[in-house]
Design a protein around this motif. Structure first.
Motif, short mmCIF file in Angstrom:
data_model
loop_
_atom_site.label_atom_id
_atom_site.label_comp_id
_atom_site.label_asym_id
_atom_site.label_seq_id
_atom_site.Cartn_x
_atom_site.Cartn_y
_atom_site.Cartn_z
N PHE A 34 0.87 -1.17 0.00
CA PHE A 34 0.00 0.00 0.00
C PHE A 34 0.91 1.22 0.00
O PHE A 34 2.02 1.18 0.51
N THR A 35 0.45 2.29 -0.62
CA THR A 35 1.20 3.54 -0.68
C THR A 35 0.66 4.49 0.37
O THR A 35 -0.56 4.58 0.57
N LEU A 36 1.56 5.20 1.03
CA LEU A 36 1.20 6.24 1.99
C LEU A 36 1.33 7.59 1.28
O LEU A 36 2.39 7.89 0.72
N PRO A 90 7.31 -0.72 4.22
CA PRO A 90 8.44 0.21 4.33
C PRO A 90 8.82 0.47 5.79
O PRO A 90 8.10 1.15 6.53
N GLU A 91 9.96 -0.06 6.21
CA GLU A 91 10.41 0.12 7.60
C GLU A 91 10.66 1.58 7.97
O GLU A 91 10.54 1.94 9.13
N ARG A 92 11.03 2.40 7.02
CA ARG A 92 11.40 3.79 7.30
C ARG A 92 10.24 4.76 7.17
O ARG A 92 10.45 5.97 7.21
N ALA A 93 9.03 4.24 7.04
CA ALA A 93 7.85 5.11 6.97
C ALA A 93 7.56 5.62 8.38
O ALA A 93 7.22 4.83 9.26
N GLU A 94 7.72 6.91 8.59
CA GLU A 94 7.52 7.48 9.92
C GLU A 94 6.11 7.28 10.44
O GLU A 94 5.89 7.18 11.64
N ALA A 95 5.14 7.19 9.55
CA ALA A 95 3.74 7.08 9.96
C ALA A 95 3.34 5.67 10.37
O ALA A 95 2.26 5.46 10.91
N ASP A 97 3.73 2.18 12.57
CA ASP A 97 4.25 1.56 13.79
C ASP A 97 4.32 0.06 13.50
O ASP A 97 3.28 -0.57 13.28
N ILE A 98 5.53 -0.48 13.46
CA ILE A 98 5.73 -1.88 13.09
C ILE A 98 6.26 -2.63 14.31
O ILE A 98 7.24 -2.21 14.93
N SER A 99 5.60 -3.74 14.64
CA SER A 99 6.05 -4.56 15.76
C SER A 99 5.85 -6.04 15.41
O SER A 99 5.27 -6.37 14.38
N HIS A 100 6.32 -6.90 16.29
CA HIS A 100 6.17 -8.34 16.11
C HIS A 100 5.37 -8.88 17.28
O HIS A 100 5.58 -8.50 18.43
N ALA A 101 4.44 -9.77 16.99
CA ALA A 101 3.64 -10.46 18.01
C ALA A 101 3.63 -11.93 17.65
O ALA A 101 2.93 -12.35 16.72
N GLY A 102 4.43 -12.70 18.36
CA GLY A 102 4.54 -14.12 18.03
C GLY A 102 5.10 -14.28 16.63
O GLY A 102 6.14 -13.75 16.31
N ARG A 103 4.37 -15.00 15.79
CA ARG A 103 4.81 -15.24 14.41
C ARG A 103 4.18 -14.26 13.42
O ARG A 103 4.14 -14.51 12.23
N SER A 104 3.68 -13.13 13.95
CA SER A 104 3.03 -12.12 13.11
C SER A 104 3.79 -10.81 13.13
O SER A 104 4.48 -10.48 14.09
N VAL A 105 3.64 -10.07 12.05
CA VAL A 105 4.10 -8.68 11.99
C VAL A 105 2.84 -7.84 12.11
O VAL A 105 1.85 -8.06 11.40
N VAL A 106 2.88 -6.88 13.04
CA VAL A 106 1.73 -5.99 13.26
C VAL A 106 2.13 -4.61 12.74
O VAL A 106 3.14 -4.03 13.16
N ILE A 107 1.32 -4.08 11.81
CA ILE A 107 1.57 -2.77 11.21
C ILE A 107 0.38 -1.88 11.56
O ILE A 107 -0.77 -2.22 11.26
N ARG A 108 0.67 -0.75 12.19
CA ARG A 108 -0.39 0.19 12.54
C ARG A 108 -0.16 1.50 11.78
O ARG A 108 0.96 2.02 11.73
N ARG A 127 11.13 4.27 2.55
CA ARG A 127 10.17 5.18 3.20
C ARG A 127 8.73 4.93 2.78
O ARG A 127 7.80 5.33 3.48
N ASN A 128 8.54 4.30 1.63
CA ASN A 128 7.20 4.09 1.09
C ASN A 128 7.32 2.98 0.05
O ASN A 128 8.36 2.82 -0.58
N THR A 129 6.26 2.22 -0.15
CA THR A 129 6.33 1.17 -1.17
C THR A 129 5.78 1.72 -2.49
O THR A 129 4.67 1.41 -2.90
N THR A 130 6.62 2.53 -3.11
CA THR A 130 6.32 3.13 -4.41
C THR A 130 7.34 2.60 -5.41
O THR A 130 8.39 2.07 -5.03
N VAL A 131 7.06 2.76 -6.70
CA VAL A 131 8.04 2.33 -7.70
C VAL A 131 9.33 3.12 -7.56
O VAL A 131 10.42 2.59 -7.81
N GLU A 132 9.22 4.38 -7.13
CA GLU A 132 10.43 5.20 -6.94
C GLU A 132 11.34 4.58 -5.87
O GLU A 132 12.54 4.40 -6.09
N GLU A 133 10.77 4.28 -4.72
CA GLU A 133 11.55 3.71 -3.62
C GLU A 133 12.05 2.31 -3.95
O GLU A 133 13.17 1.95 -3.59
N LEU A 134 11.23 1.52 -4.63
CA LEU A 134 11.67 0.18 -5.02
C LEU A 134 12.83 0.25 -6.01
O LEU A 134 13.77 -0.55 -5.93
#
Length: 178
Positions: A34-36, A90-95, A97-108, A127-134
């Motif tokens: 998804f794009t931010l 995108p790990e570097r997206a300031e907006a 919140d990425i965490s791990h819960a057990g075997r899941s990745v939680v993205i808020r 910073r974002n999953t766009t074609v530019e960043e990719l």
């Protein structure tokens, strides 16, 4: 005539520059994302069949070839395989919140929460999953894989990522001294 011919043979051939385009049908990956947007909006989670191509500016060697194209094709296919059939976050997206819960990745993101199996997610240093960043990400990885300028005399690489017909981003790397 014989001495003139010998003199001409001693003169080295001029260095020739050439651009090699690598644009194979199988250099691609399918991924969810998804794009931010700058206004705070977010695209719905969806997917694309991304295509990756490159144009490499280099010298033509004395045997009439720039380099073994299979080396670059293998490298590009390997990079695509690392992203194929994953949800790209995108790990570097300031907006986000990425965490791990057990075997899941939680993205808020604001009120939205995604809980995805960790094995289905690729957290990328972008910073974002766009074609530019990719394109920036893949180009950096490609350059890091080989000693381009020293090994093959590569002066520039333009890498393009397309998310569909008519929609692509291209980023460039230039060798120091090019």
């Amino acid at each position: 005539m014989g001495s003139e011919r010998r003199q001409l043979e001693l003169v080295p051939a001029p260095v020739q520059q050439c651009s090699i385009r690598i644009d194979k049908e199988d250099i691609k990956f399918s991924a969810g994302h998804f794009t931010l947007f700058a206004d705070g909006a977010r695209e719905r989670l969806h997917g694309h069949n991304f295509k990756v191509s490159a144009v490499i500016a280099t010298r033509v060697t004395s045997h009439g070839m720039a380099f073994d194209y299979n080396i670059i094709k293998r490298a590009m296919r390997s990079l695509c395989a690392e992203l194929d059939e994953y949800v790209l976050i995108p790990e570097r997206a300031e907006a986000l919140d990425i965490s791990h819960a057990g075997r899941s990745v939680v993205i808020r993101y604001g009120e939205d929460e995604f809980r995805l199996p960790a094995d289905d997610v690729r957290l990328l240093p972008i910073r974002n999953t766009t074609v530019e960043e990719l394109a920036i990400y893949l180009l950096g990885r490609l350059v890091d894989m080989e000693a381009w300028s020293a090994r093959w005399g590569v002066s520039e690489i333009a890498l393009e990522v397309s998310s569909g017909p008519g929609q692509a981003a291209q980023c460039r790397w230039k060798s120091i001294g090019a």
